[in-house]
Design a protein around this motif. Structure first.
Motif, PDB file in Angstrom:
ATOM      1  N   THR A  37       0.821  -1.173   0.009  1.00  0.00           N
ATOM      2  CA  THR A  37       0.088  -0.011   0.140  1.00  0.00           C
ATOM      3  C   THR A  37       0.817   1.383  -0.100  1.00  0.00           C
ATOM      4  OG1 THR A  37       0.001   0.085   2.463  1.00  0.00           O
ATOM      5  CG2 THR A  37      -1.691  -0.996   1.274  1.00  0.00           C
ATOM      6  N   LEU A  38       0.334   2.295  -0.456  1.00  0.00           N
ATOM      7  CA  LEU A  38       0.737   3.722  -0.572  1.00  0.00           C
ATOM      8  C   LEU A  38      -0.330   4.446   0.245  1.00  0.00           C
ATOM      9  CD1 LEU A  38       3.139   6.001  -1.302  1.00  0.00           C
ATOM     10  CD2 LEU A  38       1.633   6.253  -3.133  1.00  0.00           C
ATOM     11  N   VAL A  40      -1.298   8.341   1.232  1.00  0.00           N
ATOM     12  CA  VAL A  40      -1.065   9.444   0.832  1.00  0.00           C
ATOM     13  C   VAL A  40      -1.714  10.493   1.855  1.00  0.00           C
ATOM     14  CG1 VAL A  40      -1.298  11.149  -0.935  1.00  0.00           C
ATOM     15  CG2 VAL A  40      -1.120   8.808  -1.597  1.00  0.00           C
ATOM     16  N   THR A  56       4.287   5.535   3.394  1.00  0.00           N
ATOM     17  CA  THR A  56       3.467   6.834   3.545  1.00  0.00           C
ATOM     18  C   THR A  56       4.343   7.971   2.713  1.00  0.00           C
ATOM     19  OG1 THR A  56       2.592   6.049   5.644  1.00  0.00           O
ATOM     20  CG2 THR A  56       2.496   8.423   5.066  1.00  0.00           C
ATOM     21  N   LEU A  73       2.211   9.280  -7.593  1.00  0.00           N
ATOM     22  CA  LEU A  73       1.121   8.255  -7.569  1.00  0.00           C
ATOM     23  C   LEU A  73       1.090   7.390  -8.591  1.00  0.00           C
ATOM     24  CD1 LEU A  73      -1.640  11.033  -6.773  1.00  0.00           C
ATOM     25  CD2 LEU A  73      -1.082   9.086  -5.371  1.00  0.00           C
ATOM     26  N   HIS A  76       3.421   4.471  -7.983  1.00  0.00           N
ATOM     27  CA  HIS A  76       2.729   3.312  -7.229  1.00  0.00           C
ATOM     28  C   HIS A  76       1.479   2.693  -7.666  1.00  0.00           C
ATOM     29  CE1 HIS A  76       5.716   3.951  -4.063  1.00  0.00           C
ATOM     30  NE2 HIS A  76       5.776   5.373  -4.448  1.00  0.00           N
ATOM     31  N   ARG A  77       1.320   2.799  -8.912  1.00  0.00           N
ATOM     32  CA  ARG A  77      -0.024   2.557  -9.446  1.00  0.00           C
ATOM     33  C   ARG A  77      -0.497   0.795  -9.169  1.00  0.00           C
ATOM     34  NH1 ARG A  77       3.342   3.382 -13.452  1.00  0.00           N
ATOM     35  NH2 ARG A  77       4.202   1.581 -14.820  1.00  0.00           N
ATOM     36  N   GLU A  79       0.109  -0.411  -6.576  1.00  0.00           N
ATOM     37  CA  GLU A  79      -0.337  -0.778  -5.220  1.00  0.00           C
ATOM     38  C   GLU A  79      -1.583  -0.066  -4.815  1.00  0.00           C
ATOM     39  OE1 GLU A  79       3.017   1.383  -2.796  1.00  0.00           O
ATOM     40  OE2 GLU A  79       4.502   0.703  -4.254  1.00  0.00           O
ATOM     41  N   THR A  80      -2.069  -0.418  -3.688  1.00  0.00           N
ATOM     42  CA  THR A  80      -3.144   0.344  -3.239  1.00  0.00           C
ATOM     43  C   THR A  80      -2.979   1.623  -2.732  1.00  0.00           C
ATOM     44  OG1 THR A  80      -4.145  -1.986  -2.352  1.00  0.00           O
ATOM     45  CG2 THR A  80      -5.311  -0.208  -1.427  1.00  0.00           C
ATOM     46  N   ARG A  81      -3.529   2.421  -3.143  1.00  0.00           N
ATOM     47  CA  ARG A  81      -3.319   3.853  -2.891  1.00  0.00           C
ATOM     48  C   ARG A  81      -4.266   4.529  -1.839  1.00  0.00           C
ATOM     49  NH1 ARG A  81      -1.884   5.668  -8.808  1.00  0.00           N
ATOM     50  NH2 ARG A  81      -3.914   4.116  -8.978  1.00  0.00           N
ATOM     51  N   TYR A 103      -7.432   7.294 -12.003  1.00  0.00           N
ATOM     52  CA  TYR A 103      -6.710   6.559 -11.133  1.00  0.00           C
ATOM     53  C   TYR A 103      -7.344   5.434 -10.560  1.00  0.00           C
ATOM     54  CZ  TYR A 103      -2.740   9.783 -11.188  1.00  0.00           C
ATOM     55  OH  TYR A 103      -1.697  10.562 -11.759  1.00  0.00           O
ATOM     56  N   LEU A 106      -7.771   3.066  -5.578  1.00  0.00           N
ATOM     57  CA  LEU A 106      -7.644   4.184  -4.914  1.00  0.00           C
ATOM     58  C   LEU A 106      -8.800   4.305  -3.673  1.00  0.00           C
ATOM     59  CD1 LEU A 106      -6.053   7.149  -4.753  1.00  0.00           C
ATOM     60  CD2 LEU A 106      -7.906   7.842  -6.345  1.00  0.00           C
TER      61      LEU A 106
END
Length: 134
Positions: A37-38, A40, A56, A73, A76-77, A79-81, A103, A106
């Motif tokens: 995950t990322l 934001v 983070t 963003l 990190h496409r 990953e779960t953002r 996106y 998300l």
């Protein structure tokens, strides 16, 4: 500025997960996630709650649409953002704009998915109005 061409999704279609509340993740769900995950952090100053969390990145909401932020963003496409702000309305607006820009994967990090601030009736604009140049 972002031109109208950046909005690849119809606003009504982009809003569907929001209307169904399937775009929200609670803190305990985040802690239990097994996927990469990322998070934001959209707050003006980096949140103390998220500062020690791996994965983070701090992007103040005022800079969300800056080229460097969008590049982060995009990097990190896969990953779960997850978007976070102490003001749930900021996260919801950021989610909507990014969703309309195409996106995917998300979500909004919310203490309670039934927060009153997120219960506003959403009425998307059918067209993007471009500002007149002087």
């Amino acid at each position: 500025t972002i031109g109208a061409f950046r909005f690849g999704r119809n606003a009504a279609a982009a809003a569907e997960p929001s209307l169904e509340a399937t775009n929200m993740i609670r803190w305990e769900q985040l802690a239990a996630m097994k996927t990469k995950t990322l998070v934001v952090d959209l707050s003006d100053t980096a949140s103390l709650l998220l500062r020690k969390t791996n994965g983070t990145v701090h992007i103040p909401s005022a800079h969300l649409l800056d080229r460097a932020s969008l590049d982060t963003l995009q990097a990190h496409r896969k990953e779960t953002r997850i978007l976070y702000s102490p003001d749930a309305g900021v996260s919801a607006k950021a989610w909507m704009v990014l969703s309309q820009m195409g996106y995917r994967n998300l979500y909004i990090l919310a203490d309670d998915p039934d927060q009153e601030k997120l219960k506003f009736p959403f009425q998307p604009e059918p067209v993007v109005v471009q500002a007149e140049s002087e």
